[in-house]
Design a protein around this motif. Structure first.
Motif: not given
Length: 333
Positions: A114, A141, A154, A175-176, A227, A233, A237
Motif C-alpha cells: 500500500d 481506502t 472502498s 491495512n488501516t 490500497y 494481492s 477488493r
C-alpha cells in the motif's frame, strides 16, 4: 478521482487533539521488492513523526530485506527493526509481529504494497485520543491499480460495528487498523492462542477480540491510504458486484465453517478478556454450529449475528441451514 485529491490533510482540530505517543508500525513482508519502497517512503512522510517500524520478513529472496535495510540506515538506531518471520503465511507473520511488539504502545498494522496518505497516523491518533479505554481505529481506502491509479473508494458500511458482526464478517480493514495501548495489549494477550488455532485472518481476529472485549470501534469515512490491487494481492477488493458475490459464495464453501471454528477456538482460549455477555455469546455460537442445518440457522438468527448487507446476512443463515457451517467435532470436544 486523482491521486492529489484523494490524499486528505490533517485538520487543525485533529492536530490539536492528536496523541503524541509512539506508534509501533507492524509490517509483514514477503517477496515485496516490487512495491515495498513506496510504502516505506510513505511511512517516512507521515506528519505524525513519533513512530517506530518493525518489519518481519518471511524469507524473501527478491531483495526485500536489502530494501528495508537500506531504508533503516537513513534513520537513527532502533527506529526500524528487521526480524525473521515464522514463514507460515501472512496471518501468522502478523500475529508473530504482535507478539514481538513492545507492550503498552499504540500498534498499527501495515501491508507491504500500500501507500499511506501523509496524515494516516495523525488522523488515527486524533480519533483514538478522544476515547477512554481500549480503542480500535480503521478507515476506508482508495483502491488503485498496480500503478497507484485510483479506481474507487472502498465500501462505506452503514450498519453498526460490533461483536455480533465481527463473529461472521471481517470489515475493520487490517491495512488501516491502529490500536491504542489498551487494545494493543488485548492483541498481545490473545496472539498465541490465535496462532495455535490457525485463524484465517489477523485483521478479522483483531476485530473480533477488540469488539468482544468492549473496545470502542472507530471506522473513519475518510480514506487513509492507497490500497494497491495487483496480481499478488493476498486479499482483493470487496466492493464490486463480482467481488461481493464471490465473498457470499465463500459462505457456502466448507472452508468458511472452518474459519469460524478456528476463530471461536482462539476467542474461547482467552475468554477472560471478553465481556461476560460476549463470552456467553462465543459459547452459544460454538454450540450452535454443530447442530443440524435448520436448527443451526435458527440458533444463529436468535443470537443476532449479522453481516453488513441484508443479502449477506440472508446468505449466512442459508449456509447454516444447509449445513455448510458445520465442522466435525473430535470425541474429546
Amino acid at each position: 478521482m486523482t491521486a492529489a485529491n484523494a490524499q486528505m490533510t490533517t485538520t487543525g482540530e485533529d492536530s490539536a487533539a492528536a496523541s503524541h505517543g509512539t506508534v509501533v508500525i507492524l509490517l509483514a513482508s514477503f517477496q515485496g521488492a516490487e512495491f515495498i519502497q513506496a510504502q516505506l517512503d510513505s511511512i517516512a512522510a507521515q506528519s505524525h513523526r513519533d513512530w517506530q517500524l518493525i518489519v518481519s520478513d518471511d524469507g524473501s529472496r527478491d531483495g526485500t530485506r536489502d530494501i528495508v535495510s537500506r531504508f533503516a540506515a537513513g534513520f537513527s538506531e532502533g527506529k526500524i527493526s528487521l526480524i525473521d518471520g515464522p514463514q507460515s503465511g501472512a496471518t501468522q507473520n502478523f500475529l508473530h509481529l504482535v507478539q514481538q511488539a513492545p507492550a503498552n504502545r499504540t500498534l498499527a498494522f501495515c501491508d507491504q504494497d500500500d501507500v499511506w496518505f501523509p496524515d494516516k497516523l495523525a488522523r488515527a491518533m486524533a480519533h483514538l485520543a478522544r476515547i477512554a479505554g481500549a480503542g480500535h481505529y480503521a478507515a476506508r481506502t482508495v483502491i488503485t491499480d498496480d500503478d497507484l491509479r485510483p479506481v474507487a473508494r472502498s465500501r462505506q458500511f452503514r450498519r453498526k460495528f460490533g461483536f455480533r458482526n465481527a463473529l461472521v464478517q471481517a470489515c475493520m480493514a487490517g491495512n488501516t487498523s491502529v490500536f491504542n495501548p489498551a487494545a494493543a495489549n488485548l492483541l498481545k494477550q490473545g496472539a498465541a492462542a490465535a496462532r495455535r488455532a490457525g485463524v484465517e485472518s489477523h485483521d478479522w481476529w483483531a476485530y473480533q477480540l477488540t469488539s468482544g472485549a468492549g473496545a470502542t470501534l472507530i471506522h473513519d469515512e475518510v480514506p487513509a491510504l492507497f490500497y494497491r490491487q495487483h496480481r499478488h494481492s493476498t486479499m482483493g477488493r470487496n466492493d464490486t458486484p463480482r467481488a461481493m458475490a464471490a465473498r457470499l459464495a465463500q459462505l457456502f464453501a466448507g472452508a468458511y465453517g472452518g474459519w469460524l471454528s478456528a476463530n471461536l477456538q482462539a476467542l474461547g482460549a482467552v475468554g477472560n478478556l471478553l465481556t461476560g455477555e460476549n463470552r456467553r455469546l462465543v459459547a452459544d455460537v460454538d454450540a450452535a454450529l454443530p447442530l443440524p442445518g435448520p436448527q443451526a440457522a435458527r440458533a444463529l438468527r436468535r443470537l443476532g449475528l449479522y453481516r453488513h448487507t441484508r443479502a449477506g446476512t440472508a446468505a449466512l443463515y442459508a449456509a447454516a441451514a444447509v449445513g455448510r457451517l458445520r465442522q466435525p467435532r473430535s470425541p474429546s470436544t
